[in-house]
Design a protein around this motif. Sequence first.
Motif, PDB file in Angstrom:
ATOM      1  N   TYR A   1      19.158 -14.793  62.157  1.00  0.00           N
ATOM      2  CA  TYR A   1      18.552 -13.472  62.145  1.00  0.00           C
ATOM      3  C   TYR A   1      18.616 -12.763  63.493  1.00  0.00           C
ATOM      4  O   TYR A   1      18.479 -11.529  63.539  1.00  0.00           O
ATOM      5  CB  TYR A   1      17.087 -13.565  61.709  1.00  0.00           C
TER       6      TYR A   1
ATOM      7  N   GLY B   1      11.594 -11.945  59.575  1.00  0.00           N
ATOM      8  CA  GLY B   1      12.361 -12.820  58.694  1.00  0.00           C
ATOM      9  C   GLY B   1      12.026 -14.282  58.891  1.00  0.00           C
ATOM     10  O   GLY B   1      11.848 -15.032  57.920  1.00  0.00           O
TER      11      GLY B   1
ATOM     12  N   THR C   1      19.898 -17.130  52.241  1.00  0.00           N
ATOM     13  CA  THR C   1      20.198 -16.052  51.293  1.00  0.00           C
ATOM     14  C   THR C   1      20.974 -14.959  52.028  1.00  0.00           C
ATOM     15  O   THR C   1      20.461 -14.349  52.967  1.00  0.00           O
ATOM     16  CB  THR C   1      18.909 -15.474  50.692  1.00  0.00           C
TER      17      THR C   1
ATOM     18  N   ILE D   1      21.907 -11.751  51.611  1.00  0.00           N
ATOM     19  CA  ILE D   1      21.394 -10.397  51.798  1.00  0.00           C
ATOM     20  C   ILE D   1      20.174 -10.392  52.703  1.00  0.00           C
ATOM     21  O   ILE D   1      19.917  -9.422  53.425  1.00  0.00           O
ATOM     22  CB  ILE D   1      21.064  -9.743  50.431  1.00  0.00           C
ATOM     23  N   THR D   2      19.420 -11.483  52.729  1.00  0.00           N
ATOM     24  CA  THR D   2      18.273 -11.578  53.629  1.00  0.00           C
ATOM     25  C   THR D   2      18.739 -11.641  55.076  1.00  0.00           C
ATOM     26  O   THR D   2      18.134 -11.011  55.960  1.00  0.00           O
ATOM     27  CB  THR D   2      17.425 -12.818  53.274  1.00  0.00           C
TER      28      THR D   2
ATOM     29  N   THR E   1      17.690  -8.522  57.532  1.00  0.00           N
ATOM     30  CA  THR E   1      16.782  -8.908  58.603  1.00  0.00           C
ATOM     31  C   THR E   1      17.357  -8.562  59.970  1.00  0.00           C
ATOM     32  O   THR E   1      16.613  -8.445  60.944  1.00  0.00           O
ATOM     33  CB  THR E   1      16.462 -10.413  58.504  1.00  0.00           C
TER      34      THR E   1
ATOM     35  N   ASP F   1      12.754  -3.365  54.830  1.00  0.00           N
ATOM     36  CA  ASP F   1      12.645  -4.458  53.865  1.00  0.00           C
ATOM     37  C   ASP F   1      12.188  -5.775  54.478  1.00  0.00           C
ATOM     38  O   ASP F   1      11.516  -6.564  53.806  1.00  0.00           O
ATOM     39  CB  ASP F   1      13.977  -4.643  53.148  1.00  0.00           C
TER      40      ASP F   1
ATOM     41  N   GLN G   1      25.517 -11.547  47.303  1.00  0.00           N
ATOM     42  CA  GLN G   1      24.320 -11.243  48.075  1.00  0.00           C
ATOM     43  C   GLN G   1      23.106 -12.051  47.605  1.00  0.00           C
ATOM     44  O   GLN G   1      22.322 -12.523  48.417  1.00  0.00           O
ATOM     45  CB  GLN G   1      24.006  -9.733  47.990  1.00  0.00           C
ATOM     46  N   ILE G   2      22.948 -12.222  46.287  1.00  0.00           N
ATOM     47  CA  ILE G   2      21.697 -12.813  45.799  1.00  0.00           C
ATOM     48  C   ILE G   2      21.887 -13.753  44.604  1.00  0.00           C
ATOM     49  O   ILE G   2      21.001 -14.566  44.307  1.00  0.00           O
ATOM     50  CB  ILE G   2      20.708 -11.692  45.401  1.00  0.00           C
TER      51      ILE G   2
ATOM     52  N   TYR H   1      20.565  -4.245  49.319  1.00  0.00           N
ATOM     53  CA  TYR H   1      19.570  -4.908  50.160  1.00  0.00           C
ATOM     54  C   TYR H   1      18.174  -4.918  49.543  1.00  0.00           C
ATOM     55  O   TYR H   1      17.309  -5.662  49.993  1.00  0.00           O
ATOM     56  CB  TYR H   1      19.530  -4.302  51.562  1.00  0.00           C
TER      57      TYR H   1
ATOM     58  N   THR I   1      16.679  -8.441  48.575  1.00  0.00           N
ATOM     59  CA  THR I   1      16.083  -9.435  49.472  1.00  0.00           C
ATOM     60  C   THR I   1      14.662  -9.780  49.042  1.00  0.00           C
ATOM     61  O   THR I   1      14.173 -10.879  49.340  1.00  0.00           O
ATOM     62  CB  THR I   1      16.094  -8.921  50.928  1.00  0.00           C
TER      63      THR I   1
ATOM     64  N   ALA J   1      14.450 -13.048  47.115  1.00  0.00           N
ATOM     65  CA  ALA J   1      14.749 -14.313  47.784  1.00  0.00           C
ATOM     66  C   ALA J   1      13.566 -15.275  47.826  1.00  0.00           C
ATOM     67  O   ALA J   1      13.751 -16.484  47.597  1.00  0.00           O
ATOM     68  CB  ALA J   1      15.274 -14.048  49.191  1.00  0.00           C
TER      69      ALA J   1
END
Length: 637
Positions: free
Chosen positions: A24, A97, A131, A133-134, A138, A144, A303-304, A356, A359, A362
Amino acid sequence: MHEETPRWARPAFWGVLALAAVLYAWELGRNGQANEYYAAAVYSGTQSWKAFFFGALDAGSYITVDKPPLALWVMGLSARIFGFGPWSMLLPQAAAGVASVAVVHSAVRRSLTGAHARTAALIAALVMTLTPITVAITRDNNPDAILVLLLVTAAWLCLEAVRTGRLAALLAAAVFVGLAFNAKMLQAYLAVPALGLAYLCVARGGLARRVRHLLAAGAVLVVSSVWWVVLVDRWPASSRPYIGGSTDNSVWNLVVGYNGLGRIAERAETARGLPGFEGLRGFGGFGGTPGAGRLFNATMAGQISWLLPLAALLLVAGLVLAGRRSAVQGALVLWGCWLVVHFAVFSFSRGTFHPYYTTAMAPAVAALVGVGGVLVWRACQHSRFWIWVAAAGVGGTGAWSSAVLRRTPDFVPWLSWAVAGAAAVAVLGLIMRPRLVFGVRVRARRRLGAVTALATAFCCLAGPAAYALTPLISPVRGGDPTAGPRAGSWGGQWGMFRGQAQPSALARSMPWMRRGGLAQPMIGYLERNQGGATWLVAVASAHTASSAILSTGRPVMAMGGFSGRDPAMTVGKLEEYASTGNLRYVLVGDATGPRVTGRGGRGGLSPELTGWITAHGTPVHPSEYGYASGGTLYRIG
């Protein structure tokens, strides 16, 4: 009796947090201003407490951004303390994050007992950390990351209320959801059904008591959500910024319309301003066509979606295996409902949808994989049926991960085959392990168990981990950050929204290269001739204004807000700004950014505004600043 913590538990937990911190925060500075729209608001908040409180785009407080300001406050306070820059703005996002990973770990650990609790918590923390997209969001300055931290904290408190029956914990959970509302409005409420259902179904005490507690929490939720909304709407409109994204200068309109039903229902006007999408209804924003398969399409899958089918399977299995009215049942109900609600809304909403957003799913995916995985593993020790369930989950996950990776064959080409092979090894290991019983085969049984566990971890996490690493290599910039290779249907003219493209060396060397959405010579001219005006220049939309704010450090007026279509400016206002000397220049017909023509005028301005400017303003000849830009600069004061 106090449970003894396994020796591996704490080092493993801190190792996952360290991994999250690296993913992050590594080289955050390369992301620059990330989403310039929010970066401009953060910077303006460091110049003016009024702009800070309202979340104004510019320090002159002409118009706000299209979200409530809580996330901007977090970044803005950091920027005020350490000075405005990429690190001071983005590091709070990265910290949020990492904190979210820690909170999910704690929530899962407290939902189970014994060494299995530590295992489940570690799995959940690792899944959330990786994850893709996280990782991308972040490292960005969209709200988000703050939203997710507030919501997982609310979930932690709700599970404590379920476990202990204490009203105070439930009320605190409601406060945190209210704070999340002030970060991203109605998206925060997608978690409310999960919190309410878990407490209603599983918490201690009679039904009447639980209902009373939920009603009290509902009252707290309302107060903690709307205090800023009420205060701003009661503030005299003449002495505050226009509420960006609204049609009537009201936060209530922003909540219900642009950030409410407008995100779910069809919005033909969203598509009309974008090239190639004129008149198209329900195009679904930047995440693909609405429908049950949206989260598995070319844009969203990487992404997820990696563990979504497994999480669904483990939710059902966990509910079957969990004891009635237990802490683990409460956790499964909460995270399961959280996942189902988010999946339904994100899949079928026909308004603006960005990748996004997901997220927010997640934490639920991570918790369900951790809790459900441990429950199924324990059941496998006693039942061949659950062995086959586990084998189906692992095999299906490996097959889906391999399929997602094959969509981008140039991205780590060997990985899809390695994942498929690991899945086969894991499935065979699960099926064969019961045959190796006691006696001389105990050692072989243990070795097979270790190989099976490693193969399972690889086939489930290798794909997301590969995608999660890409934001560390490629800058995360723009309004729609994603992770992984640049696959899907949003290339070409849409590259600007992905935020990955950088100016070429040739473009950077050109003296007429645009700086902040405006030509450099024009910027220099405006800075020399601003005089005592509050705003450097007025432009149609925030796309141009935010870049100019960041490049000059001066207030720039976005007359039409984010899209250029907010009815914030009127002829009367423009006359007043010109007569008082607060505004001297207006740019008409600027062609930077997405082509949004608003209500029929040039460059997003209404015909009435354009007519007044051309009738009362004096065009500035390009020779005065050395370059003919994409629009016409008028002096009006």
